[in-house]
Design an enzyme around this catalytic site. Sequence first.
Site, mmCIF file in Angstrom:
data_model
loop_
_atom_site.group_PDB
_atom_site.id
_atom_site.type_symbol
_atom_site.label_atom_id
_atom_site.label_comp_id
_atom_site.label_asym_id
_atom_site.label_seq_id
_atom_site.Cartn_x
_atom_site.Cartn_y
_atom_site.Cartn_z
ATOM 1 N N ASP A 1 -4.825 4.890 -9.247
ATOM 2 C CA ASP A 1 -4.767 5.144 -11.171
ATOM 3 C C ASP A 1 -4.847 6.483 -11.729
ATOM 4 O OD1 ASP A 1 -2.792 2.897 -10.346
ATOM 5 O OD2 ASP A 1 -3.751 1.885 -11.947
ATOM 6 N N THR B 1 2.333 1.395 -3.400
ATOM 7 C CA THR B 1 0.758 2.717 -4.313
ATOM 8 C C THR B 1 0.372 3.695 -4.216
ATOM 9 O OG1 THR B 1 -0.298 0.149 -4.429
ATOM 10 C CG2 THR B 1 -1.413 2.201 -4.861
ATOM 11 N N ASP C 1 -5.388 0.309 -5.474
ATOM 12 C CA ASP C 1 -4.568 0.663 -6.682
ATOM 13 C C ASP C 1 -5.055 1.135 -8.234
ATOM 14 O OD1 ASP C 1 -1.873 0.010 -8.005
ATOM 15 O OD2 ASP C 1 -3.739 -1.147 -9.648
ATOM 16 N N ASP D 1 3.723 -3.090 -6.701
ATOM 17 C CA ASP D 1 2.734 -3.438 -5.831
ATOM 18 C C ASP D 1 2.478 -4.577 -5.887
ATOM 19 O OD1 ASP D 1 0.963 -2.499 -7.541
ATOM 20 O OD2 ASP D 1 0.554 -0.945 -7.174
ATOM 21 N N GLY D 2 2.138 -4.723 -6.775
ATOM 22 C CA GLY D 2 0.847 -6.136 -7.302
ATOM 23 C C GLY D 2 2.134 -7.477 -6.834
ATOM 24 N N ASP E 1 4.308 0.519 -11.767
ATOM 25 C CA ASP E 1 2.743 0.523 -10.999
ATOM 26 C C ASP E 1 3.038 -0.827 -10.491
ATOM 27 O OD1 ASP E 1 -0.032 1.776 -10.741
ATOM 28 O OD2 ASP E 1 -0.353 0.402 -12.300
ATOM 29 N N ASP F 1 0.925 -1.685 -0.250
ATOM 30 C CA ASP F 1 0.018 0.025 -0.084
ATOM 31 C C ASP F 1 0.714 1.437 0.378
ATOM 32 O OD1 ASP F 1 -2.222 -1.602 -0.071
ATOM 33 O OD2 ASP F 1 -2.729 -1.012 1.913
ATOM 34 N N ALA F 2 2.000 1.242 0.945
ATOM 35 C CA ALA F 2 2.939 2.267 0.799
ATOM 36 C C ALA F 2 3.386 2.524 -0.684
ATOM 37 C CB ALA F 2 4.173 2.486 1.455
ATOM 38 N N ARG G 1 1.922 -9.995 -3.643
ATOM 39 C CA ARG G 1 1.907 -11.783 -3.979
ATOM 40 C C ARG G 1 2.639 -12.266 -3.358
ATOM 41 N NH1 ARG G 1 0.246 -9.542 -9.444
ATOM 42 N NH2 ARG G 1 2.041 -9.445 -9.823
#
Length: 225
Positions: free
Chosen positions: A90, A31, A86, A68-69, A65, A28-29, A73
Amino acid sequence: MFSRLRGAMQGFWKPLATLLLRWGVSPDAVTIAGTVIVSALALTLLPTGHLLLGGLLIGVFVLTDSLDGVMARMSGRTGPWGAFLDSTLDRVSDGAVFVGITLWFVLHPDEPYATWGAVAALACLVLGSVVPYARARAESVGATAAVGIAERADRLFLALAGITFVPLGVPVLVAVVVLTLLAAASAVTIVQRVATVRRQLTAGSATGAATDAATDRAPDQEPEA
């Protein structure tokens, strides 16, 4: 097109994702930080005419981008909250980019086709925000609208490419035409998504009506021998 490039970058970001997680940085940070940095770059460098520097830096951060994903995971933190955050942020960074481009045209009225460019960039901002909204609203009513010719990554990279190289001698008209085509592509995508959802919901209503009619007739029918 560019969304696939961003997907290919996911493996590239794994070492950095591992390092950040080891340091205690949350997805989250990352993002939030990415959104703040892209928005700040877009709203400071682009309007003031630092198009080459701004475009290149924004492009680099847009490619991150997916970081973070990857972190989510790897840490087992994937879930609806991360996807919501996210997607929402965006929209903020995309809006900042097109606002920055619009302001450059407004603040440089002596540039060729400045008025046309400002209108095109503003159209990209408005129509580009409707594209993801149409998809999200479709899903909220039980339909899908993952269609269209103007995905987010494509719109962003093409807009940046059109404006970034103006200081290197690329005519402003090229940037204006690119923005105009992107606005048109967003409009077409909106129409495609509206038409797709209408077909799905109309077909669903027809199927439901046929099922209800069959159910209503069932008690009056004698079973076959």
